[in-house]
Scaffold this active site. Sequence first.
Site, PDB file in Angstrom:
ATOM      1  N   LYS A  29      -4.403  -9.289 -16.408  1.00 43.92           N
ATOM      2  CA  LYS A  29      -5.506 -10.195 -16.043  1.00 43.92           C
ATOM      3  C   LYS A  29      -6.357 -10.550 -17.280  1.00 43.92           C
ATOM      4  O   LYS A  29      -6.773 -11.704 -17.456  1.00 43.92           O
ATOM      5  CB  LYS A  29      -6.370  -9.546 -14.961  1.00 43.92           C
ATOM      6  CG  LYS A  29      -7.646 -10.283 -14.607  1.00 43.92           C
ATOM      7  CD  LYS A  29      -7.413 -11.631 -13.953  1.00 43.92           C
ATOM      8  CE  LYS A  29      -8.740 -12.340 -13.707  1.00 43.92           C
ATOM      9  NZ  LYS A  29      -8.570 -13.725 -13.275  1.00 43.92           N
ATOM     10  N   LYS A  33     -17.219 -11.773 -19.944  1.00 42.46           N
ATOM     11  CA  LYS A  33     -16.851 -10.357 -19.759  1.00 42.46           C
ATOM     12  C   LYS A  33     -15.345 -10.159 -19.895  1.00 42.46           C
ATOM     13  O   LYS A  33     -14.878  -9.233 -20.564  1.00 42.46           O
ATOM     14  CB  LYS A  33     -17.342  -9.896 -18.377  1.00 42.46           C
ATOM     15  CG  LYS A  33     -16.927  -8.533 -17.899  1.00 42.46           C
ATOM     16  CD  LYS A  33     -15.799  -8.479 -16.879  1.00 42.46           C
ATOM     17  CE  LYS A  33     -15.827  -9.425 -15.743  1.00 42.46           C
ATOM     18  NZ  LYS A  33     -14.744  -9.313 -14.765  1.00 42.46           N
ATOM     19  N   SER A  81     -11.803  -7.676 -11.844  1.00 41.44           N
ATOM     20  CA  SER A  81     -11.220  -7.765 -13.194  1.00 41.44           C
ATOM     21  C   SER A  81     -11.951  -6.750 -14.065  1.00 41.44           C
ATOM     22  O   SER A  81     -13.122  -6.945 -14.375  1.00 41.44           O
ATOM     23  CB  SER A  81     -11.422  -9.161 -13.776  1.00 41.44           C
ATOM     24  OG  SER A  81     -10.945 -10.140 -12.902  1.00 41.44           O
TER      25      SER A  81
HETATM   26  P1  NAD Z   1     -19.680 -12.147  -7.476  1.00 38.89           P
HETATM   27  O1  NAD Z   1     -20.741 -11.787  -8.432  1.00 38.89           O
HETATM   28  O2  NAD Z   1     -19.780 -13.431  -6.702  1.00 38.89           O
HETATM   29  O3  NAD Z   1     -19.490 -10.970  -6.387  1.00 38.89           O
HETATM   30  C1  NAD Z   1     -19.640  -9.607  -6.678  1.00 38.89           C
HETATM   31  C2  NAD Z   1     -20.231  -8.934  -5.454  1.00 38.89           C
HETATM   32  O4  NAD Z   1     -20.321  -7.522  -5.717  1.00 38.89           O
HETATM   33  C3  NAD Z   1     -21.654  -9.415  -5.121  1.00 38.89           C
HETATM   34  O5  NAD Z   1     -21.727  -9.797  -3.768  1.00 38.89           O
HETATM   35  C4  NAD Z   1     -22.539  -8.208  -5.439  1.00 38.89           C
HETATM   36  O6  NAD Z   1     -23.677  -8.111  -4.585  1.00 38.89           O
HETATM   37  C5  NAD Z   1     -21.560  -7.070  -5.193  1.00 38.89           C
HETATM   38  N1  NAD Z   1     -21.911  -5.835  -5.907  1.00 38.89           N
HETATM   39  C6  NAD Z   1     -22.190  -5.688  -7.217  1.00 38.89           C
HETATM   40  N2  NAD Z   1     -22.422  -4.385  -7.510  1.00 38.89           N
HETATM   41  C7  NAD Z   1     -22.268  -3.702  -6.337  1.00 38.89           C
HETATM   42  C8  NAD Z   1     -22.375  -2.337  -5.980  1.00 38.89           C
HETATM   43  N3  NAD Z   1     -22.687  -1.405  -6.884  1.00 38.89           N
HETATM   44  N4  NAD Z   1     -22.167  -1.982  -4.672  1.00 38.89           N
HETATM   45  C9  NAD Z   1     -21.857  -2.923  -3.750  1.00 38.89           C
HETATM   46  N5  NAD Z   1     -21.749  -4.250  -4.036  1.00 38.89           N
HETATM   47  C10 NAD Z   1     -21.951  -4.635  -5.313  1.00 38.89           C
HETATM   48  O7  NAD Z   1     -18.297 -12.099  -8.290  1.00 38.89           O
HETATM   49  P2  NAD Z   1     -16.900 -12.765  -7.877  1.00 38.89           P
HETATM   50  O8  NAD Z   1     -16.830 -14.133  -8.457  1.00 38.89           O
HETATM   51  O9  NAD Z   1     -16.634 -12.523  -6.442  1.00 38.89           O
HETATM   52  O10 NAD Z   1     -15.907 -11.854  -8.760  1.00 38.89           O
HETATM   53  C11 NAD Z   1     -15.535 -10.533  -8.389  1.00 38.89           C
HETATM   54  C12 NAD Z   1     -14.492 -10.058  -9.412  1.00 38.89           C
HETATM   55  O11 NAD Z   1     -13.356 -10.943  -9.381  1.00 38.89           O
HETATM   56  C13 NAD Z   1     -14.994 -10.070 -10.855  1.00 38.89           C
HETATM   57  O12 NAD Z   1     -14.448  -8.983 -11.547  1.00 38.89           O
HETATM   58  C14 NAD Z   1     -14.461 -11.396 -11.410  1.00 38.89           C
HETATM   59  O13 NAD Z   1     -14.302 -11.359 -12.811  1.00 38.89           O
HETATM   60  C15 NAD Z   1     -13.151 -11.520 -10.673  1.00 38.89           C
HETATM   61  N6  NAD Z   1     -12.631 -12.867 -10.429  1.00 38.89           N
HETATM   62  C16 NAD Z   1     -13.457 -13.896 -10.062  1.00 38.89           C
HETATM   63  C17 NAD Z   1     -12.906 -15.163  -9.828  1.00 38.89           C
HETATM   64  C18 NAD Z   1     -13.761 -16.340  -9.407  1.00 38.89           C
HETATM   65  O14 NAD Z   1     -13.243 -17.484  -9.411  1.00 38.89           O
HETATM   66  N7  NAD Z   1     -15.001 -16.165  -9.008  1.00 38.89           N
HETATM   67  C19 NAD Z   1     -11.530 -15.373  -9.965  1.00 38.89           C
HETATM   68  C20 NAD Z   1     -10.713 -14.286 -10.303  1.00 38.89           C
HETATM   69  C21 NAD Z   1     -11.273 -13.042 -10.531  1.00 38.89           C
END
Ligand code: NAD
Length: 301
Positions: free
Chosen positions: A178, A247, A104
């Site tokens: 989104k 965010k 997102s």
């Molecule tokens: P999260 O923090 O659990 O996962 C993010 C992952 O990215 C982590 O494993 C982290 O180590 C990795 N990461 C960060 N920077 C990096 C880099 N430079 N290189 C490689 N890896 C890197 O987050 P999430 O909950 O999985 O969410 C991911 C996206 O999806 C976000 O934008 C969030 O807003 C969106 N989202 C989340 C949900 C939810 O329910 N968790 C639902 C819909 C959308």
Amino acid sequence: MTNKISPPALIGFVGLGNMGYPMAKCLVAAGYQLVVADLNTEAVEKFCTETGSSSAQNLQDLAAKSDVVITMLPEGNAVRQVLMSEDGIVSGLQQGTILIDMSSCSPVGTRKLAGELEELDFPLIDAPVSGGVYKAAEGGLSIMVGGEKAVVERCLPLLEVMGKPFLTGGPASGHAMKAMNNYLSAASLAIASEAVILGSKFGLNSEVMVDILNASTGRSNSTEHKFPTFILPGTFNSGFFIGLMAKDLRLARELAEAEGTSTDILKLVSTMWDKAEAELGFKADNTEVYKYLESQVKDGS
Ligand code: NAD
């Protein structure tokens, strides 16, 4: 461009967090081959052991092998860094490879990024998702897809493995959609929380309140899902960090500002979530906003 991205196409997947991990597992189950990367090496090792996928030596290696590269990262700065840094994805990409950002991110930032990539002849699709960790695990997400139509259509078989794609228009339109969805989601969770807290103070039973809301006009995803699953049982473990929700509201504000609009309710909701994040920490669960609002009601602030 008619050739669809179907199994056993090779997908480079960057970001195996709460969402990326189960989404990538759905792709493996559907017959795609995956090469994965994440800063969290434990998540990479676990994923490769569980699924037999390979881990990328570095981002260039991942890019060079892939037919499609998917990013599922916290926000746009991380996506830009992974794609555009000197040793990032773009430096190793072959012509014809498609980039799909499922994180997102800022619609304003994505419009700029898609333009820069178009100049290099690399198409970028924005395909953020909604539905949370449990929908990700069952391949039941709603996916908001922006980008050039012919490229999006090639990717539909791949996206359909993770959920239901909705075509929103040109580049960045998925990210705009989104941001608007999560504005509504965050506002309704905060308002439902405040309503239940206030009713409880008057002596109403919070479980009875939620049952009645769910049979009445006040119902929403928050009352139908988040309250019974995470708030009333006190587990607060939805797998979506409060910092990511805050965010998303800042992204909605950025969109409003870019359009020169005035948005009193959005400012109020966004400021409240920023304060909750500051109080509870980035990695508190988004449903813990209930606890934050409870403390505000107690303080009378
Ligand atoms: P999260 O923090 O659990 O996962 C993010 C992952 O990215 C982590 O494993 C982290 O180590 C990795 N990461 C960060 N920077 C990096 C880099 N430079 N290189 C490689 N890896 C890197 O987050 P999430 O909950 O999985 O969410 C991911 C996206 O999806 C976000 O934008 C969030 O807003 C969106 N989202 C989340 C949900 C939810 O329910 N968790 C639902 C819909 C959308």
